[in-house]
Design a protein around this motif. Structure first.
Motif, mmCIF file in Angstrom:
data_model
loop_
_atom_site.group_PDB
_atom_site.id
_atom_site.type_symbol
_atom_site.label_atom_id
_atom_site.label_comp_id
_atom_site.label_asym_id
_atom_site.label_seq_id
_atom_site.Cartn_x
_atom_site.Cartn_y
_atom_site.Cartn_z
ATOM 1 N N ARG A 8 0.849 -1.180 0.000
ATOM 2 C CA ARG A 8 0.000 0.000 0.000
ATOM 3 C C ARG A 8 0.886 1.231 0.000
ATOM 4 N NH1 ARG A 8 -2.537 0.538 6.072
ATOM 5 N NH2 ARG A 8 -3.094 2.589 5.260
ATOM 6 N N TYR A 9 0.291 2.365 -0.353
ATOM 7 C CA TYR A 9 1.018 3.629 -0.348
ATOM 8 C C TYR A 9 0.605 4.463 0.859
ATOM 9 C CZ TYR A 9 2.796 2.667 -5.006
ATOM 10 O OH TYR A 9 3.448 2.097 -6.075
ATOM 11 N N VAL A 10 1.595 5.173 1.413
ATOM 12 C CA VAL A 10 1.382 6.008 2.591
ATOM 13 C C VAL A 10 1.811 7.431 2.248
ATOM 14 C CG1 VAL A 10 2.144 6.469 4.954
ATOM 15 C CG2 VAL A 10 1.719 4.100 4.210
ATOM 16 N N ASP A 11 0.915 8.382 2.414
ATOM 17 C CA ASP A 11 1.244 9.786 2.200
ATOM 18 C C ASP A 11 1.828 10.357 3.488
ATOM 19 O OD1 ASP A 11 0.320 10.023 -0.491
ATOM 20 O OD2 ASP A 11 -1.746 10.042 0.250
ATOM 21 N N VAL A 12 3.105 10.776 3.421
ATOM 22 C CA VAL A 12 3.763 11.307 4.616
ATOM 23 C C VAL A 12 3.836 12.830 4.603
ATOM 24 C CG1 VAL A 12 5.084 9.211 5.041
ATOM 25 C CG2 VAL A 12 6.067 11.001 3.605
ATOM 26 N N THR A 13 3.731 13.443 3.436
ATOM 27 C CA THR A 13 3.599 14.893 3.287
ATOM 28 C C THR A 13 2.673 15.122 2.099
ATOM 29 O OG1 THR A 13 5.329 15.393 1.646
ATOM 30 C CG2 THR A 13 6.053 15.097 3.947
ATOM 31 N N PRO A 14 2.222 16.349 1.882
ATOM 32 C CA PRO A 14 1.374 16.604 0.709
ATOM 33 C C PRO A 14 2.056 16.280 -0.619
ATOM 34 C CG PRO A 14 1.159 18.393 2.283
ATOM 35 C CD PRO A 14 2.282 17.530 2.776
ATOM 36 N N THR A 15 3.389 16.192 -0.625
ATOM 37 C CA THR A 15 4.102 15.945 -1.879
ATOM 38 C C THR A 15 4.878 14.630 -1.877
ATOM 39 O OG1 THR A 15 6.010 17.212 -1.046
ATOM 40 C CG2 THR A 15 4.358 18.413 -2.341
ATOM 41 N N THR A 16 4.754 13.832 -0.822
ATOM 42 C CA THR A 16 5.583 12.625 -0.694
ATOM 43 C C THR A 16 4.735 11.417 -0.339
ATOM 44 O OG1 THR A 16 7.439 13.969 0.081
ATOM 45 C CG2 THR A 16 7.579 11.600 0.443
ATOM 46 N N ARG A 17 4.845 10.403 -1.166
ATOM 47 C CA ARG A 17 4.137 9.135 -0.948
ATOM 48 C C ARG A 17 5.164 8.012 -0.873
ATOM 49 N NH1 ARG A 17 -1.143 7.602 -4.371
ATOM 50 N NH2 ARG A 17 -1.953 8.991 -2.748
ATOM 51 N N LEU A 18 4.993 7.133 0.123
ATOM 52 C CA LEU A 18 5.907 6.005 0.318
ATOM 53 C C LEU A 18 5.226 4.692 -0.048
ATOM 54 C CD1 LEU A 18 7.528 6.838 3.788
ATOM 55 C CD2 LEU A 18 8.252 7.597 1.519
ATOM 56 N N TRP A 19 5.947 3.848 -0.769
ATOM 57 C CA TRP A 19 5.497 2.481 -1.015
ATOM 58 C C TRP A 19 5.845 1.634 0.204
ATOM 59 C CZ3 TRP A 19 8.118 -2.149 -0.958
ATOM 60 C CH2 TRP A 19 7.461 -3.261 -1.502
ATOM 61 N N THR A 20 4.881 0.845 0.670
ATOM 62 C CA THR A 20 5.092 -0.031 1.825
ATOM 63 C C THR A 20 4.543 -1.420 1.519
ATOM 64 O OG1 THR A 20 2.967 0.354 2.955
ATOM 65 C CG2 THR A 20 4.709 1.987 3.312
ATOM 66 N N GLU A 21 5.028 -2.410 2.257
ATOM 67 C CA GLU A 21 4.588 -3.787 2.042
ATOM 68 C C GLU A 21 4.566 -4.524 3.369
ATOM 69 O OE1 GLU A 21 5.655 -6.898 -1.402
ATOM 70 O OE2 GLU A 21 7.259 -6.660 0.069
ATOM 71 N N GLU A 22 3.560 -5.373 3.541
ATOM 72 C CA GLU A 22 3.347 -6.097 4.801
ATOM 73 C C GLU A 22 3.438 -7.599 4.567
ATOM 74 O OE1 GLU A 22 -0.084 -6.122 8.320
ATOM 75 O OE2 GLU A 22 -0.526 -5.311 6.336
ATOM 76 N N HIS A 23 4.107 -8.299 5.495
ATOM 77 C CA HIS A 23 4.214 -9.760 5.457
ATOM 78 C C HIS A 23 3.872 -10.311 6.839
ATOM 79 C CE1 HIS A 23 6.528 -10.218 1.591
ATOM 80 N NE2 HIS A 23 6.730 -8.933 1.829
ATOM 81 N N GLY A 24 3.333 -11.535 6.863
ATOM 82 C CA GLY A 24 3.072 -12.183 8.144
ATOM 83 C C GLY A 24 1.651 -11.968 8.627
ATOM 84 N N TYR A 64 -0.387 2.234 9.464
ATOM 85 C CA TYR A 64 -0.794 0.853 9.713
ATOM 86 C C TYR A 64 -1.504 0.692 11.061
ATOM 87 C CZ TYR A 64 1.478 -1.229 5.635
ATOM 88 O OH TYR A 64 1.813 -1.605 4.354
ATOM 89 N N GLY A 65 -1.707 1.790 11.768
ATOM 90 C CA GLY A 65 -2.388 1.718 13.056
ATOM 91 C C GLY A 65 -1.572 1.020 14.121
ATOM 92 N N ILE A 66 -0.259 1.117 14.034
ATOM 93 C CA ILE A 66 0.633 0.430 14.967
ATOM 94 C C ILE A 66 1.108 1.415 16.027
ATOM 95 C CG2 ILE A 66 2.850 -0.744 15.214
ATOM 96 C CD1 ILE A 66 2.429 -1.799 12.336
ATOM 97 N N GLU A 67 0.779 1.131 17.280
ATOM 98 C CA GLU A 67 1.174 2.012 18.373
ATOM 99 C C GLU A 67 2.651 1.846 18.704
ATOM 100 O OE1 GLU A 67 0.026 2.946 23.055
ATOM 101 O OE2 GLU A 67 -1.228 1.622 21.839
#
Length: 282
Positions: free
Chosen positions: A3-19, A89-92
């Motif tokens: 999934r993609y995560v927007d960290v600033t209005p101009t920056t999006r990060l690609w992320t991936e989850e396993h497990g 990801y809702g991770i505390e």
């Protein structure tokens, strides 16, 4: 699943989850100018047997936003990106494992966001501390690495020429205690290039402002369980840099990974995952 995560209005990060989604979360933080796919798939799967593992592409790597020239940022922003990934990801709280620059970003997380960490593992990094090493002067980067990094890189390399360059880079970072497999390194980089969609050379992290990274007092007051890996073939932060990290990060402990350099070849996957999983379990 990615999934993609927007960290600033101009920056999006690609992320991936396993497990398993209900397993204890573990965030992998890669080094400078390195895609999250720098964490090899089999290594990730070994960790995912016990954890919800998340890896991601830093800004200006992989499928994340490449826009440093239009929107420059300091290195410290990359640590805040890691927090933003956890938020998305809702991770505390998570276990965090960082390699190279990722090991320095992990130290920033220890200092600035300890409430978000269950544990930390720092690999292939220098200490973000002004405290001198009690054993004397620390060695510098191996001259072979400095020579390699000092070479100008043409901007018109073909795909095969860029793969050749990257394999030579890994040959030097690998160290000289374990056999180097150029075919493995080439296949890894070919997969990263396919993932990225191009083979342009990334220089953003080398140009980003590195001021304001020292955390001497905060690391000396650390309360997060921290593991430091000692890599005997490490050419960038060679021994005794790991012992210096243990000295400056309160409560940190050291484990040697036989033969390891500044890379993740198959030979180190088993001992490294064993050390990490024992650390996170404790």
């Amino acid at each position: 699943m990615h999934r993609y995560v927007d960290v600033t209005p101009t920056t999006r990060l690609w992320t991936e989850e396993h497990g398993a989604p209900d397993a204890p979360p573990l965030l992998l933080v890669m080094g400078a100018q390195a895609s999250g796919l720098g964490w090899p798939d089999p290594f990730v799967e070994l960790l995912a047997a016990r954890h919800r593992v998340i890896r991601y592409d830093h800004r200006d790597t992989g499928r994340s936003t490449w826009a440093f020239d239009e929107h420059p940022y300091p290195i410290t922003a990359l640590a805040e990106d890691a927090v933003a990934v956890l938020d998305a990801y809702g991770i505390e709280r998570a276990h965090v494992v960082g390699l190279s620059l990722g090991g320095m970003l992990t130290q920033l997380l220890l200092a600035d966001h300890p409430e978000r960490l269950l544990s930390a593992t720092v690999m292939g990094a220098g200490a973000l501390s002004e405290t001198p090493y009690e054993g004397g002067e620390l060695p510098g980067i191996d001259p072979k690495v400095l020579e390699l990094w000092g070479r100008p890189v043409p901007d018109d390399l073909t795909l095969e020429q860029e793969l050749d360059r990257r394999v030579e880079h890994w040959r030097v970072l690998h160290g000289d205690l374990l056999p180097f497999d150029p075919a493995y390194a080439r296949a890894l980089e070919a997969a990263i290039i396919e993932h990225t969609g191009h083979h342009r050379v990334n220089t953003a992290h080398g140009r980003a402002d590195s001021d304001g990274m020292l955390r001497t007092r905060q690391l000396a007051e650390n309360t997060v369980p921290t593991l430091v890996t000692d890599a005997p073939a490490e050419p960038v932060f060679p021994p005794p840099h790991p012992r210096h990290l243990v000295q400056v990060i309160k409560g940190a402990r050291l484990v040697e990974i036989p033969g390891m350099g500044h890379a993740l070849p198959p030979e180190v996957w088993e001992p490294l995952t064993k050390a990490i999983l024992e650390h996170t379990a404790s």
